[in-house]
Design an enzyme around this catalytic site. Structure first.
Site, mmCIF file in Angstrom:
data_model
loop_
_atom_site.group_PDB
_atom_site.id
_atom_site.type_symbol
_atom_site.label_atom_id
_atom_site.label_comp_id
_atom_site.label_asym_id
_atom_site.label_seq_id
_atom_site.Cartn_x
_atom_site.Cartn_y
_atom_site.Cartn_z
ATOM 1 N N VAL A 357 3.292 -12.285 0.646
ATOM 2 C CA VAL A 357 3.918 -12.486 -0.671
ATOM 3 C C VAL A 357 5.229 -13.263 -0.560
ATOM 4 O O VAL A 357 5.871 -13.528 -1.566
ATOM 5 C CB VAL A 357 4.169 -11.139 -1.384
ATOM 6 C CG1 VAL A 357 2.864 -10.463 -1.728
ATOM 7 C CG2 VAL A 357 5.043 -10.216 -0.540
ATOM 8 N N SER A 676 -3.299 10.210 -5.251
ATOM 9 C CA SER A 676 -3.515 9.592 -6.569
ATOM 10 C C SER A 676 -4.978 9.489 -6.963
ATOM 11 O O SER A 676 -5.289 9.078 -8.077
ATOM 12 C CB SER A 676 -2.877 8.195 -6.601
ATOM 13 O OG SER A 676 -3.496 7.349 -5.660
ATOM 14 N N LYS A 719 -1.364 -1.354 -8.426
ATOM 15 C CA LYS A 719 -2.652 -0.835 -8.890
ATOM 16 C C LYS A 719 -3.111 -1.563 -10.158
ATOM 17 O O LYS A 719 -4.300 -1.856 -10.327
ATOM 18 C CB LYS A 719 -2.541 0.664 -9.145
ATOM 19 C CG LYS A 719 -2.342 1.475 -7.870
ATOM 20 C CD LYS A 719 -2.146 2.952 -8.163
ATOM 21 C CE LYS A 719 -1.949 3.759 -6.877
ATOM 22 N NZ LYS A 719 -1.741 5.185 -7.132
#
Length: 779
Positions: A357, A676, A719
């Site tokens: 990134v 999660s 997400k």
């Protein structure tokens, strides 16, 4: 003597004269000279070689060139890689320039060719012998001409040629050599040469007398120097302090020029004194010398001046990177404060995000924007504390730690210092390097950093430290507490398109030697590459794929198949093969016992498919898919919640006594962990037990408790990007994560519907087909 007029191209020579019967190489570089050569090759290979009066004149005029030259034949021409032409020429006759016919592109002159018939008589024979004797004496006095030259010259019978050859070997001024060339009469030429050689011999004898007189009249200081050199030679023979005196003097001279605090200079002086007293045979001498050199080569006060132009810094950051607004904003804030207070301790920034990134390249851009030096140290796999703090000097091969080594490389005390992959450090019996970094990365302590090798406090307070990590949970808490964390999340599809168009494609085209008009990649092709050939948070694989297209295009151009390559969505598969990924991983139809979860990994966000199968059995719960302990506990909690709510969910209360439950998460070779996926597992379980399908458009993330409460999770932005990439339209998230919605790009929020939930009952109403109600809490 015969004469004949002819028109020839002229090549001016600098610092060189060619005589008849001479064969030598010339390097020709001036445009006029090259054109004169080309004209000579077109005609009969003959060219006039005449010397310039002044060597330094680049573009000579006729008045700058001697009137007498040599007609030569061009034997060979060779073009050199640097653009010059190497020519082999053979001198033929003397020639006098009568007039210039042409001066524009090259010189062309009408010349009088002079052919001399050489006849030998007694007078000439005597002159030849005298010239040879003087030449032999000259060779004995001078070292500029090799003795072998005499044997080659003594075999020449023609008196005129003898004079020319001897003159060409003598290191004379151009004017003297030209004088010999212009002397047509052979007797006069030999006499002129004798006079020149007599003068040269007298100069050489005078030089020798002067050098002998200087040796005899050596001053006192010169005598001392001579005696000192003798003493060094004696010490070398005895094996005592070999070369040590010179070393010590050199180190003391460096110490005088060292810009450092007094305590550093005192330490260096003390170590140099120790070095001077230690015998050469002692191994400690090398250790001390290495230590002193480290102290002398470290920057103690030298620093670069920060470029505090905010507009320029912002422009540089935008040039190098697309997006990354928070990181750029933080750098500009630092610049603004620095401009206000003039003195600010270097901040400790930590860029956390998936690979590719732009964390490392952003740090390099920050250094460029500030006008500072840039140093990068990779900490991946470092497990020895000495890598950070250095070794103690008692060890063989001891060296300073990577921090001090980096400072020496930078050469200033205020570089931008990148500690790459800080989350990849580990520890073993040799210590904990992350603990050693605590002092380095603490702005309150690093003004007196202590390295075990240097042993002198070193000021790191002006250094701008930047660290990078893929995952924050791998960084020790005390170390994390000293840093300001900036999350660099994955890129959206739109951002990737812009990055590819503005940065990656021009960069790869340049690296592969392609012009802009030789390769064009359409926008639809870029979009297809992002969707069907790469799946990542960053852009590293995207850049690799673009590089592949550049190589394919280069091959087509070199082989002559095409003059221009245009990549479109239609012909993309011809260059890259079949699609590697199916764009939009959402299920094509509603599934029973299968739910889509969202995961946050070190490589960014990803979708997580969870499948549940109900089998006849005795209530055994089986978990597969290489799940971690936390994920297994989430499955147990979801199972217990369903048992406690079986009646409300229209499930047989004794289902756990009649059936076995098998929960599987595909991609079983990849380790998976985290809380999660709790609500996803619970949803898949309820779907399998009630035979109600789960909506294909829904993905969810959240931790579940035994009472069905939905707890907040981390990594919502990553997400959400994963859900967007997978073609999901509806995402269920915990109510307490509402504040994190602001971090999600607007282009993603526009395509996704987020439902905020507090309890598992709300999740089931939203996720199960036919269970939806009008009481959905959406945002």
């Amino acid at each position: 003597m015969k004469s004949e007029e002819r028109v020839l191209p002229l090549l001016p020579l600098r610092g060189l004269i060619v005589y008849p019967n001479m064969v030598l190489h010339l390097d020709v570089g001036r445009e006029k000279s090259v054109k004169a050569l080309e004209q000579a090759m077109v005609d009969d290979n003959l060219i006039l070689l005449a010397s310039q009066c002044e060597v330094h004149i680049e573009d000579p005029k006729p008045d700058d060139i001697y009137k007498m030259g040599t007609i030569a034949r061009v034997r060979q021409m060779l073009k050199l890689p640097n653009g010059t032409i190497r020519v082999l020429v053979e001198g033929l006759y003397r020639a006098k320039i009568l007039e210039y016919v042409r001066q524009d592109d090259f010189f062309q002159a009408r010349v009088e060719q002079i052919v001399i018939e050489e006849k030998t008589d007694l007078h000439l024979e005597a002159l030849m012998r005298s010239v040879l004797d003087h030449f032999e004496q000259y060779l004995r006095l001078s070292k500029k001409v090799s003795p072998e030259t005499y044997s080659a010259v003594s075999d020449i019978d023609e008196p005129g040629r003898l004079a020319d050859v001897i003159t060409s070997h003598l290191p004379l001024k151009i004017a003297d050599k030209q004088k010999i060339l212009e002397t047509i009469d052979i007797k006069e030429r030999l006499e002129t040469l004798l006079q020149i050689m007599n003068n040269e011999r007298e100069v050489l004898e005078l030089e020798r007398k002067i050098s002998q007189r200087v040796k005899k009249q050596m001053e006192k200081t010169q005598k001392e120097y001579y005696l000192r050199e003798q003493m060094k030679a004696i010490q070398r023979e005895l094996g005592e302090k070999e070369g040590r005196i010179g070393e010590v003097e050199e180190l003391r001279n460096q110490l005088k020029e060292l810009d450092a605090p007094d305590y550093v200079k005192e330490k260096v002086e003390k170590e140099i004194d120790r070095l001077e007293k230690i015998p050469t045979t002692s191994a400690e001498g090398g250790v001390i010398r290495t230590y002193v050199e480290w102290l002398l080569n470290l920057p103690w006060r030298k620093e670069t001046v920060d470029d505090l132009d905010l507009k320029k810094a912002e422009q540089i950051l935008d040039e190098d990177h697309y997006g990354l607004e928070k990181a750029k904003e933080r750098v500009l804030e630092y610049l603004a404060v620095q401009k206000m207070v003039k003195r600010l301790k270097g901040p400790i920034l930590c860029f956390v995000g998936p690979p590719g990134v732009g964390k490392t390249s952003l740090a390099r851009s920050i250094a460029r924007a500030l006008g500072r030096k840039f140093v990068r140290v990779s900490l991946g796999g470092v497990r020895d504390e000495a890598e950070i703090r250095g070794h103690r000097r008692t060890y063989v091969g001891a060296l300073p730690g990577r921090i001090i080594q980096g400072m020496r490389t930078a050469g200033t005390i205020n570089p931008v210092f990148l500690l790459d992959e800080i989350d990849k450090m580990s520890m073993d019996f040799r210590g904990d390097p992350s603990s050693a970094l605590l002092e380095v990365l603490d702005p309150e302590q690093n003004n007196s950093f202590s390295d075990h090798y240097i042993e002198i406090p070193y000021d790191l307070s002006k250094v701008m430290f930047i660290t990078t990590a893929n995952a924050m949970h791998n960084i020790p808490r005390p170390l994390l507490d000293r840093m300001e964390v900036l999350y660099i999340s994955g890129y959206t599809e739109l951002e990737k398109e812009n990055i590819a168009r503005q940065y990656l494609i021009p960069k790869q085209r340049e690296e592969h030697g392609l012009a802009e008009d030789q390769l064009r990649i359409n926008a639809d092709a870029i979009r297809k590459i992002i969707r069907e050939y790469t799946r990542e948070a960053g852009v590293r694989n995207l850049e690799r794929t673009i590089g592949t297209l550049c190589r394919k295009a280069a091959r087509e151009l070199v082989s002559g198949k095409k003059k221009k390559t245009v990549i479109t969505a239609r012909n993309l598969s011809r260059y890259l093969g079949s699609e590697r990924y199916r764009y939009g991983r959402a299920e094509e139809e509603d599934q029973i016992g299968a739910a889509t979860g969202l995961a946050w990994t070190e490589t960014g966000g990803d979708t997580l498919n969870i499948e549940v199968s109900v089998l006849p059995g005795k209530g055994q719960l089986t978990l597969t898919g290489k799940l971690g302990d936390v994920m297994k506990e989430s499955a147990q909690a979801a199972f217990s919640y369903i048992r406690s709510r079986a009646k409300e969910l229209d499930i047989e209360p004794d289902f756990h006594e009649k059936h076995d439950i098998h929960i599987h998460v595909p991609e079983g070779a990849i380790p998976k962990d985290g809380p999660s996926a709790g609500i996803t597992m619970a949803t898949a379980l309820v779907s399998a037990l009630t035979r109600i399908p789960v909506s294909r458009e829904v993905a969810m993330t959240g931790e579940i408790t035994l009472r069905g409460r939905v707890l907040p999770i981390g990594g919502l932005k990553e997400k959400a990007l994963a859900a967007h990439r997978a073609g999901i339209t509806h995402v269920i998230i915990p109510q307490e994560n509402k504040k994190d919605l602001e971090d999600i790009p607007k282009s993603v929020r526009r395509d996704l519907t987020f439902s905020l939930v507090r309890h598992m009952d709300e999740v089931l109403k939203l996720a199960l087909v036919g269970k939806n109600s009008d009481e959905q809490n959406q945002s």
